[in-house]
Every structure is written in structure tokens, then in C-alpha cells.
Design a protein around this motif. Structure first.
Motif, PDB file in Angstrom:
ATOM      1  N   ALA A  70       0.811  -1.213   0.000  1.00  0.00           N
ATOM      2  CA  ALA A  70       0.000   0.000   0.000  1.00  0.00           C
ATOM      3  C   ALA A  70       0.847   1.268   0.000  1.00  0.00           C
ATOM      4  O   ALA A  70       1.934   1.287   0.567  1.00  0.00           O
ATOM      5  CB  ALA A  70      -0.904  -0.005   1.230  1.00  0.00           C
ATOM      6  N   PRO A  71       0.324   2.348  -0.624  1.00  0.00           N
ATOM      7  CA  PRO A  71       0.992   3.652  -0.509  1.00  0.00           C
ATOM      8  C   PRO A  71       0.827   4.202   0.911  1.00  0.00           C
ATOM      9  O   PRO A  71      -0.027   3.739   1.671  1.00  0.00           O
ATOM     10  CB  PRO A  71       0.269   4.523  -1.537  1.00  0.00           C
ATOM     11  N   GLY A  78      -4.286   1.666   7.955  1.00  0.00           N
ATOM     12  CA  GLY A  78      -4.260   0.287   8.413  1.00  0.00           C
ATOM     13  C   GLY A  78      -4.241  -0.750   7.305  1.00  0.00           C
ATOM     14  O   GLY A  78      -4.320  -1.953   7.559  1.00  0.00           O
ATOM     15  N   TYR A  79      -4.125  -0.290   6.052  1.00  0.00           N
ATOM     16  CA  TYR A  79      -4.030  -1.245   4.943  1.00  0.00           C
ATOM     17  C   TYR A  79      -2.584  -1.672   4.756  1.00  0.00           C
ATOM     18  O   TYR A  79      -1.661  -0.985   5.184  1.00  0.00           O
ATOM     19  CB  TYR A  79      -4.540  -0.613   3.648  1.00  0.00           C
ATOM     20  N   PRO A  84      -5.111  -6.247   2.928  1.00  0.00           N
ATOM     21  CA  PRO A  84      -5.122  -5.679   1.574  1.00  0.00           C
ATOM     22  C   PRO A  84      -6.446  -4.957   1.283  1.00  0.00           C
ATOM     23  O   PRO A  84      -7.431  -5.157   1.992  1.00  0.00           O
ATOM     24  CB  PRO A  84      -4.981  -6.906   0.673  1.00  0.00           C
ATOM     25  N   TYR A  85      -6.427  -4.120   0.274  1.00  0.00           N
ATOM     26  CA  TYR A  85      -7.671  -3.456  -0.151  1.00  0.00           C
ATOM     27  C   TYR A  85      -7.837  -3.628  -1.654  1.00  0.00           C
ATOM     28  O   TYR A  85      -6.906  -4.042  -2.349  1.00  0.00           O
ATOM     29  CB  TYR A  85      -7.671  -1.980   0.250  1.00  0.00           C
ATOM     30  N   ARG A 126      -9.530  11.220   3.944  1.00  0.00           N
ATOM     31  CA  ARG A 126      -8.202  10.623   4.052  1.00  0.00           C
ATOM     32  C   ARG A 126      -7.195  11.699   4.412  1.00  0.00           C
ATOM     33  O   ARG A 126      -7.263  12.808   3.905  1.00  0.00           O
ATOM     34  CB  ARG A 126      -7.864   9.989   2.699  1.00  0.00           C
ATOM     35  N   GLY A 127      -6.232  11.359   5.289  1.00  0.00           N
ATOM     36  CA  GLY A 127      -5.194  12.319   5.663  1.00  0.00           C
ATOM     37  C   GLY A 127      -5.585  13.124   6.884  1.00  0.00           C
ATOM     38  O   GLY A 127      -6.694  13.030   7.386  1.00  0.00           O
ATOM     39  N   GLU A 128      -4.622  13.923   7.369  1.00  0.00           N
ATOM     40  CA  GLU A 128      -4.816  14.704   8.595  1.00  0.00           C
ATOM     41  C   GLU A 128      -4.549  16.170   8.328  1.00  0.00           C
ATOM     42  O   GLU A 128      -3.711  16.519   7.495  1.00  0.00           O
ATOM     43  CB  GLU A 128      -3.841  14.221   9.683  1.00  0.00           C
TER      44      GLU A 128
END
Ligand SMILES: [Zn+2]
Length: 141
Positions: A70-71, A78-79, A84-85, A126-128
Motif C-alpha cells: 500500500a501507498p 491500516g491497509y 489488503p484493499y 483521508r489524511g490529517e
């Protein structure tokens, strides 16, 4: 479908609309083609009269792959190797295709995932902080 005109047909505008939980592309007034992400010039008829169009978000799974490596942004969620996703390409009811994360199906059981599965758009935060933005995903209905 509803339309608006103000913003330029750019990736930045597309992402701005995602932040507003809208799946927006462009529609060629001349030849009726739809583009997602939006284009300012129609590659089909070379027309430059396009308008914004909001897509329904109803789609079908066209292609997919399980991602185990995952990137960074996905690892933060948590991936990864043990979780996996699914990343896929969906075909919207309006006939355009776009890649997105696929939710609600088990990435570890790719053999059970069926092409043509009906999906519905979902906007995933996604992201903070400053890096926070809305990512495009589709979920099994
Ligand atoms: Zn056109």
C-alpha cells in the motif's frame, strides 16, 4: 443530472467537488460525451463548449486488483500486507469509467469478486490536518 458552470475543468476543481461530496465531470454540449475526470476540450469532437455535470454515483465494477503493497496514505489507514484493499475501475451508469477504491468486498478473496457487481459512490476522508481530503471510493450496495 444537474449542471453548474463556474469552475474551470481542472483536476483541482474535480477534487474540490469531491470535498463537497459531489462526483462532477464535464459534458460536451456539442456531441453529448461525458468526461470524468473533467476535460476542458472534448477529445471526440474537439469542441470547447463543455458544462459541469453531476454523476449519479451508480456504477458497476469493470476491473479490480488486490493491493498488498500500500501507498503511505493507505498504510496510515491500516491497509497493507496483512490487510489488503481493492482498487478498481468502475463504469458509471452514464457510461464513463474511473478508478477508485472498492469497499465492501474482501480483497483477500479476489476469486469471489465479480465483474459487473453494482456499486454506489462513497466519499472517504483521508489524511490529517492540511493534507486532509476526500478520496473517491465505490461500495457494494
Ligand atoms: Zn464533443
Amino acid at each position: 443530472m444537474t449542471t453548474t458552470v463556474e469552475r474551470p475543468f481542472t483536476a483541482a476543481s474535480f477534487e474540490q467537488y469531491l470535498d463537497e461530496k459531489k462526483l462532477m465531470g464535464s459534458h460536451c454540449i456539442h456531441c453529448d460525451a461525458n468526461y470524468l475526470p473533467p476535460r476542458a476540450i472534448c477529445p471526440q469532437c474537439y469542441g470547447d463548449q463543455l458544462e459541469w455535470v453531476e454523476f449519479s454515483g451508480e456504477a458497476k465494477l469493470a476491473a479490480f486488483t488486490s493491493i498488498y503493497i500500500a501507498p503511505t496514505a493507505m498504510i496510515a489507514e491500516g491497509y497493507g500486507r496483512d490487510n489488503p484493499y481493492l482498487a478498481g475501475v468502475v463504469e458509471l451508469d452514464e457510461g464513463v469509467k474511473i478508478s477508485a477504491q472498492i469497499l465492501g468486498l474482501d480483497a483477500r478473496k479476489a476469486e469471489d469478486v465479480k465483474i459487473g457487481t453494482p456499486l454506489k459512490v462513497e466519499f472517504v476522508e483521508r489524511g490529517e490536518g492540511e493534507a486532509k481530503k476526500m478520496a473517491l471510493a465505490f461500495r457494494v450496495e
